[in-house]
Design a protein around this motif. Structure first.
Motif, PDB file in Angstrom:
ATOM      1  N   LEU A 279      -8.454 -15.445 -12.979  1.00 53.41           N
ATOM      2  CA  LEU A 279      -8.815 -16.817 -13.334  1.00 53.41           C
ATOM      3  C   LEU A 279      -9.266 -16.871 -14.787  1.00 53.41           C
ATOM      4  N   LEU A 280     -10.073 -15.884 -15.203  1.00 60.42           N
ATOM      5  CA  LEU A 280     -10.511 -15.848 -16.597  1.00 60.42           C
ATOM      6  C   LEU A 280      -9.316 -15.647 -17.529  1.00 60.42           C
ATOM      7  N   ILE A 281      -8.418 -14.734 -17.155  1.00 59.90           N
ATOM      8  CA  ILE A 281      -7.241 -14.481 -17.992  1.00 59.90           C
ATOM      9  C   ILE A 281      -6.371 -15.731 -18.069  1.00 59.90           C
ATOM     10  N   SER A 282      -6.208 -16.396 -16.922  1.00 55.76           N
ATOM     11  CA  SER A 282      -5.403 -17.613 -16.888  1.00 55.76           C
ATOM     12  C   SER A 282      -5.989 -18.680 -17.801  1.00 55.76           C
ATOM     13  N   LEU A 315     -10.774 -15.631 -28.827  1.00 58.12           N
ATOM     14  CA  LEU A 315     -10.189 -15.604 -27.483  1.00 58.12           C
ATOM     15  C   LEU A 315      -9.570 -14.240 -27.176  1.00 58.12           C
ATOM     16  N   LEU A 316      -8.820 -13.704 -28.119  1.00 59.02           N
ATOM     17  CA  LEU A 316      -8.180 -12.403 -27.911  1.00 59.02           C
ATOM     18  C   LEU A 316      -9.218 -11.300 -27.737  1.00 59.02           C
ATOM     19  N   TYR A 317     -10.288 -11.383 -28.503  1.00 62.27           N
ATOM     20  CA  TYR A 317     -11.368 -10.391 -28.386  1.00 62.27           C
ATOM     21  C   TYR A 317     -12.017 -10.463 -27.007  1.00 62.27           C
ATOM     22  N   CYS A 318     -12.306 -11.664 -26.542  1.00 61.66           N
ATOM     23  CA  CYS A 318     -12.947 -11.834 -25.228  1.00 61.66           C
ATOM     24  C   CYS A 318     -12.062 -11.293 -24.109  1.00 61.66           C
ATOM     25  N   LYS A 319     -10.771 -11.579 -24.214  1.00 60.36           N
ATOM     26  CA  LYS A 319      -9.858 -11.131 -23.155  1.00 60.36           C
ATOM     27  C   LYS A 319      -9.763  -9.607 -23.127  1.00 60.36           C
ATOM     28  N   ARG A 320      -9.575  -8.984 -24.280  1.00 63.18           N
ATOM     29  CA  ARG A 320      -9.447  -7.533 -24.335  1.00 63.18           C
ATOM     30  C   ARG A 320     -10.758  -6.857 -23.901  1.00 63.18           C
ATOM     31  N   TYR A 402       1.567 -10.484 -15.594  1.00 57.67           N
ATOM     32  CA  TYR A 402       1.842 -11.394 -14.485  1.00 57.67           C
ATOM     33  C   TYR A 402       3.272 -11.160 -14.010  1.00 57.67           C
ATOM     34  N   TRP A 403       3.485 -11.357 -12.735  1.00 59.32           N
ATOM     35  CA  TRP A 403       4.844 -11.348 -12.198  1.00 59.32           C
ATOM     36  C   TRP A 403       5.206 -12.776 -11.843  1.00 59.32           C
TER      37      TRP A 403
END
Length: 595
Positions: A279-282, A315-320, A402-403
């Motif tokens: 959910l966070l990644i989405s 955003l990229l930093y938070c995700k990684r 994701y698939w």
């Protein structure tokens, strides 16, 4: 919202005509009005069979092109009777159907099946004159009148029913009744994000579009469907040509600020325990997608570029950061299987490996047709698992995938056809039959079984010796460069390059064009060239799955980009790559003998 079905029955005067039949009935001019009503009710039932995609009719059950059994003469008799009886509503309704069908058979979707489309067009235009579907043709005019009735006679109509009809009419925006339809939708101020595509004069309505965004932006969650509609609306409003651009800067800023608020919420959530990783990644991906759209609006993006870039980097930093955390798999269901291996199988494996490491290929080769059959049976027993969103998170690399579905390739084309054949031959065994992308189904099922064989062989190899396998590979394939085997990572990389040189040689012998930067395409060409041979087909598919396919193991990408540098034991990877090289060499020998 009013019931469209009820409205149309009243509009046609067939409320009290009980029939569930779906058939075209021929009506003579002397037939009773009661028979006409029955025929009209039957026709109304037929109009519920299609579904529309961008205004084009398809069969609701199987996506087939519609022929309506070529009963166009019967449909013409229905229209003529209504016209003689001055039943304007019936004429308009039939004309609306006819214009939709005309739009469909003239579309690229129908023209793809040229033989069927030619047959449809010959039969259709033999009954209905083509000139009546454009300019001031009566079917076109009556279709527009029907749509105008649809919006004016209902207080709260279903816009999406109307939208299916507007696709065919938007090429006639100059007609007054068409303008009235668009004005009606704009006045309701509900479907603004959808109507802009059909608007006859966007510039004159720019205040409506900008006002709609400002009014609703704070009420829509950024990750909601309605927010996506707003972004799509902004794309339609914007132009690099300032004289044509109707997207106001204050609207751009309002949307930008809404995105920034969402980023701040993600920053705060990173410090807390997250209940669901995907959910966070989405949410993060939705924000990144939104920023990629806003970046297209160069007139405004250039003004706020520094803030914009800072948002994306955050955003990229938070995700990684979260993906590499210890709770990266939080909220995900894990699919696993248990295997019981007979002792005699393990003993046979040991004996074979003691005899020659080339037996590794025998244990790791795959019959992919059989794997597809296994996937169909697995789906039959537990179909719900395969309808759930599948994701793969790798905390060590800080990556995820994701698939969704797979693109059309020569691999997917073969297995999709094979899947249909197997589904037919196994029909008596399958309780639940799969009808989607069979290649995707097979690849997804392989995620739970494929690595298992490699793990067993790897464990056995290490029990037998420490570096003997590496030494053997160097002697066999790398001209005895012994220093290589001291590092499995380097050895795997060498083997991949060796494999690609073998692919090059095979393509040259097969008179195929080799492209150094498109190895997936190269292996795909060999697969297509030799797919009629079971061994070659399975070998090229094995190479594709292990090294290149988007939903395979992607060893080529992982090794060349250092993604496996953290792994302490690369025995499984080494075995699979070695098996691929052996398989290609054997396939080459077999193919040369056939030539």
């Amino acid at each position: 919202m009013e019931d469209t079905d009820q409205y149309l029955k009243e509009y046609l005067g067939i409320n009290n005509t009980p029939t569930n039949d779906c058939d075209f009935i021929h009506i003579n001019k002397d037939d009773s009005y009661e028979k006409f009503q029955i025929a009209l009710a039957n026709f109304y039932n037929i109009t519920k069979i299609p579904y529309y995609k961008d205004g084009v009719m398809f069969h609701a059950w199987n996506n087939y092109l519609l022929t309506f059994n070529y009963k166009f003469k019967e449909l013409k008799s229905l229209y003529d009777y209504a016209e003689n009886k001055n039943n304007r509503n019936a004429c308009k309704f039939i004309s609306d159907f006819l214009t939709s069908y005309y739009f469909s058979i003239e579309s690229d979707n129908y023209k793809k099946d040229s033989k069927m489309n030619e047959k449809i067009q010959d039969a259709f235009f033999d009954i209905f004159e083509k000139r009546e579907f454009y300019k001031d043709g009566k079917y076109l005019i009556e279709s527009i009148e029907f749509c105008l009735d649809f919006v004016e006679q209902q207080e709260d109509y279903d816009f999406y029913d109307l939208q299916d009809k507007l696709y065919k009419l938007k090429y006639h925006k100059g007609k007054e009744n068409y303008k009235k339809i668009i004005d009606n939708v704009l006045d309701k101020n509900e479907y603004i994000s959808h109507i802009i595509e059909f608007d006859y004069d966007i510039n004159s309505h720019k205040e409506i579009y900008n006002g709609y965004i400002l009014k609703n932006i704070t009420e829509f969650k950024v990750n909601g469907y309605l927010f996506d509609n707003i972004l799509n609306l902004m794309e339609d409003m914007y132009s690099d040509n300032e004289s044509k651009n109707i997207l106001e800067e204050k609207v751009f800023i309002a949307v930008f600020n809404e995105l920034i608020d969402e980023i701040n919420e993600i920053i705060i959530s990173i410090e807390k325990e997250i209940e669901n990783t995907m959910l966070l990644i989405s949410n993060t991906n939705q924000l990144l997608k939104a920023f990629s759209i806003l970046k297209k609006f160069y007139i405004y993006y250039d003004k706020y570029k520094n803030v914009f870039d800072n948002c994306v980097q955050t955003l990229l930093y938070c995700k990684r950061r979260y993906l590499k955390g210890e709770n990266a798999n939080k909220g995900l269901a894990t699919i696993s299987k248990e295997f019981d291996i007979p002792k005699n199988v393990i003993e046979r494996l040991k004996n074979d490996l003691l005899e020659s490491y080339q037996h590794i290929f025998n244990y790791l080769q795959v019959d992919f047709d059989h794997e597809l059959e296994n996937a169909l049976k697995a789906y039959s027993s537990t179909p719900l698992i395969y309808h759930a969103q599948y994701a793969n998170i790798n905390p060590n690399q800080g990556t995820y995938s994701y698939w969704n579905d797979v693109n059309e390739t020569k691999f997917s084309n073969y297995f999709n056809e094979k899947g249909k054949e197997l589904t037919e031959s196994l029909s008596s065994e399958l309780r639940n039959k799969y009808s989607g992308n069979f290649y995707y189904l097979m690849l997804r099922n392989l995620t739970t079984t494929f690595i298992f064989n490699g793990s067993i062989v790897a464990r056995t190899v290490r029990l037998l010796s420490t570096n003997e396998l590496e030494s053997y590979i160097c002697d066999l394939l790398l001209d005895g460069e012994k220093d290589v085997y001291l590092n499995d990572y380097v050895l795997c990389t060498y083997l991949i390059l060796t494999l690609e040189s073998v692919v090059y040689d095979q393509m040259e012998k097969a008179s195929l064009t080799f492209e150094p930067t498109k190895m997936f395409s190269n292996v795909e060409q060999l697969f297509d060239c030799y797919k009629d041979d079971d061994f070659s087909r399975n070998t090229y598919m094995l190479v594709n799955y292990i090294l290149y396919d988007e939903y395979g193991l992607k060893y080529r990408n992982n090794f060349m980009h250092g993604n496996f540098i953290h792994k302490k034991d690369l025995t499984v990877e080494l075995l699979y790559i070695f098996a691929c090289v052996l398989g290609l060499i054997i396939a080459s020998q077999r193919n040369e003998k056939k030539v």
